[in-house]
Scaffold this active site. Structure first.
Site, mmCIF file in Angstrom:
data_model
loop_
_atom_site.group_PDB
_atom_site.id
_atom_site.type_symbol
_atom_site.label_atom_id
_atom_site.label_comp_id
_atom_site.label_asym_id
_atom_site.label_seq_id
_atom_site.Cartn_x
_atom_site.Cartn_y
_atom_site.Cartn_z
ATOM 1 N N HIS A 1 -78.346 38.273 47.037
ATOM 2 C CA HIS A 1 -78.631 38.015 48.453
ATOM 3 C C HIS A 1 -79.860 37.734 48.790
ATOM 4 O O HIS A 1 -80.432 37.423 49.789
ATOM 5 C CB HIS A 1 -77.758 38.926 49.445
ATOM 6 C CG HIS A 1 -78.682 40.230 49.150
ATOM 7 N ND1 HIS A 1 -78.600 40.970 48.076
ATOM 8 C CD2 HIS A 1 -79.297 40.832 50.106
ATOM 9 C CE1 HIS A 1 -79.253 42.248 48.438
ATOM 10 N NE2 HIS A 1 -79.877 42.201 49.439
HETATM 11 C C1 UD1 Z 1 -81.171 42.582 54.587
HETATM 12 C C2 UD1 Z 1 -82.346 43.328 54.143
HETATM 13 C C3 UD1 Z 1 -82.136 43.845 52.704
HETATM 14 C C4 UD1 Z 1 -80.920 44.257 52.162
HETATM 15 C C5 UD1 Z 1 -79.606 43.405 52.759
HETATM 16 C C6 UD1 Z 1 -78.279 43.925 52.641
HETATM 17 C C7 UD1 Z 1 -84.387 42.926 55.340
HETATM 18 C C8 UD1 Z 1 -85.829 42.501 55.062
HETATM 19 N N1 UD1 Z 1 -83.620 42.683 54.347
HETATM 20 O O1 UD1 Z 1 -81.170 41.371 53.737
HETATM 21 O O2 UD1 Z 1 -83.118 44.471 52.155
HETATM 22 O O3 UD1 Z 1 -80.603 44.388 50.901
HETATM 23 O O4 UD1 Z 1 -79.992 43.225 54.173
HETATM 24 O O5 UD1 Z 1 -77.628 42.707 52.817
HETATM 25 O O6 UD1 Z 1 -84.142 43.738 56.215
HETATM 26 N N2 UD1 Z 1 -76.164 36.490 58.112
HETATM 27 C C9 UD1 Z 1 -75.300 36.218 58.981
HETATM 28 N N3 UD1 Z 1 -74.274 37.238 59.136
HETATM 29 C C10 UD1 Z 1 -74.702 38.630 59.171
HETATM 30 C C11 UD1 Z 1 -75.811 38.919 58.745
HETATM 31 C C12 UD1 Z 1 -76.647 37.839 58.259
HETATM 32 O O7 UD1 Z 1 -74.624 35.414 58.710
HETATM 33 O O8 UD1 Z 1 -73.935 39.407 59.664
HETATM 34 C C13 UD1 Z 1 -76.950 35.397 57.373
HETATM 35 C C14 UD1 Z 1 -78.061 34.975 58.517
HETATM 36 O O9 UD1 Z 1 -78.220 33.547 58.100
HETATM 37 C C15 UD1 Z 1 -79.262 35.808 58.120
HETATM 38 C C16 UD1 Z 1 -79.297 35.910 56.925
HETATM 39 O O10 UD1 Z 1 -77.987 36.082 56.348
HETATM 40 O O11 UD1 Z 1 -80.468 34.921 58.399
HETATM 41 C C17 UD1 Z 1 -79.997 36.974 56.221
HETATM 42 O O12 UD1 Z 1 -79.926 38.219 56.845
HETATM 43 P P1 UD1 Z 1 -80.859 39.595 57.058
HETATM 44 O O13 UD1 Z 1 -80.262 40.440 57.728
HETATM 45 O O14 UD1 Z 1 -82.237 38.883 57.546
HETATM 46 O O15 UD1 Z 1 -81.169 39.601 55.431
HETATM 47 P P2 UD1 Z 1 -80.358 39.989 54.343
HETATM 48 O O16 UD1 Z 1 -80.550 39.032 53.083
HETATM 49 O O17 UD1 Z 1 -78.944 40.431 54.632
#
Ligand code: UD1
Length: 348
Positions: free
Chosen positions: A196
């Site tokens: 991820h």
């Molecule tokens: C975040 C944390 C990471 C952690 C991970 C656990 C930061 C910098 N990163 O990364 O340390 O290991 O969470 O999962 O805070 N999205 C969805 N639905 C959701 C959530 C996210 O579609 O419910 C998609 C969106 O396109 C979003 C992308 O995932 O932009 C990334 O989500 P984000 O929370 O920014 O980062 P993670 O990769 O989940």
């Protein structure tokens, strides 16, 4: 005492499940959910599955560019902390995500003390966004709860006073022990994969190398690949949809970790759970736990298909009982006691 816990991501919900229940025996705890994770399978399902107290405040910030996301979360958490009465005496955050950074910063700007669970973790690569968050949160915190001996050394070497630092062990290990016996039994004989991280998903070359490795491994053994929404979006149409599956619940994840022959991941949480379960783990990238590379439990590789495939051929087994790097499974109790002592000390 009033404690406000700021969480917003899947791993923090899991890490907070037992701690919240324990803190509520003695304190008035409120949970602020930033909304960084919002899909049911990334958020609410964990509250139901692990019986975590429902958030008192849901900020609904959602996804966005990091500066926007962190900025919004600081503004929202800060506004809430500033307005609520009685004011929280302590703000608690877990780990290294943007939600944790925002919670700690908002508290700090309001001069509210911060407690950091999973303090002192370092991967020594400042290009990893979480590494910057770890450093900033630690240096803003009054109480620092370290999961490993090395994490304690990391922060005292950075000049943080030793009387603010507690070696508690890892709450994720407490959670693993608590829920392990309740996991369904998974069939054996497969490779469990989770990917991820930004460095592996947003870089097309890295992502396609990882996908090549997964496709080739699938010819040898079944691959179980619950897919984070970001990874799913980035893979797009380049992989057969049946190779991917939706994110798993915590108990299903544990069951699949325990039953796997090999784990391939870029998650620090899954890397630790593999170690707790005694399953060999290949970690892709630089953000993982150096403790687990040093003791040989996990092998660190680049996002390179050949390197992943070569490492997958190696035969090794982590010896969890030899090192027990993440404490004794009593981190929740130790954190609760340290917070109580701190409260009593403050009262004089
Ligand atoms: C975040 C944390 C990471 C952690 C991970 C656990 C930061 C910098 N990163 O990364 O340390 O290991 O969470 O999962 O805070 N999205 C969805 N639905 C959701 C959530 C996210 O579609 O419910 C998609 C969106 O396109 C979003 C992308 O995932 O932009 C990334 O989500 P984000 O929370 O920014 O980062 P993670 O990769 O989940």
């Amino acid at each position: 005492m009033r404690i406000a816990t700021v969480i917003g991501n899947r791993p923090q919900f899991i890490k907070h499940a037992l701690l919240s229940k324990r803190l509520r025996q003695e304190h008035d705890e409120v949970i602020i959910h930033t909304g960084q994770h919002y899909d049911d399978e990334m958020s609410d399902s964990f509250f139901r599955e692990l019986d975590i107290p429902q958030p008192d405040v849901k900020l609904g910030v959602g996804s966005g560019l990091p500066f926007w996301q962190v900025g919004e979360m600081v503004r929202e958490v800060g506004s809430w902390l500033n307005a609520v009465r009685p004011r929280p005496d302590l703000v608690l955050v877990h780990g290294d995500t943007h939600s944790s950074l925002a919670g700690a910063l908002a508290a700090r700007l309001l001069k509210t003390p911060v407690a950091h669970v999973e303090a002192g973790a370092r991967c020594d690569d400042r290009s990893v966004p979480e590494e910057i968050n770890r450093i900033l949160i630690d240096h803003m915190s009054e109480l620092l709860f370290c999961p490993t001996a090395k994490s304690g050394h990391n922060i005292t070497n950075e000049g943080i006073e030793v009387d603010r630092v507690y070696f508690t062990g890892d709450v994720l290990y407490d959670t693993y022990l608590h829920y392990s016996s309740r996991t369904p039994t998974a069939v054996k004989g497969y490779i469990f994969v989770t990917i991820h991280r930004e460095a592996n998903t947003n870089d097309v070359d890295n992502l396609s190398s990882i996908m090549v490795a997964i496709e080739r491994l699938t010819c040898e053994k079944p691959v179980v690949f619950p897919t984070h929404p970001r990874t799913r979006k980035m893979i797009g149409a380049s992989m057969a949809p049946q190779r991917m599956m939706p994110p798993m619940s915590y108990l299903d994840t544990l069951a699949h970790i325990k039953g796997a022959d090999l784990i391939i991941t870029d998650s620090g949480g899954v890397q630790r759970e593999a170690y707790f379960a005694g399953v060999p783990c290949i970690y892709i990238g630089t953000a993982g736990w150096p403790e687990l590379f040093a003791c040989g439990a996990s092998k660190q590789v680049r996002a390179d298909a050949e390197e992943i495939l070569e490492t997958a051929k190696m035969n090794w087994r982590p010896d969890f009982n030899k090192d027990r790097l993440f404490g004794k499974g009593d981190a929740v109790e130790k954190i609760a006691r340290a917070i109580k002592e701190w409260e009593e000390h403050k009262r004089g």
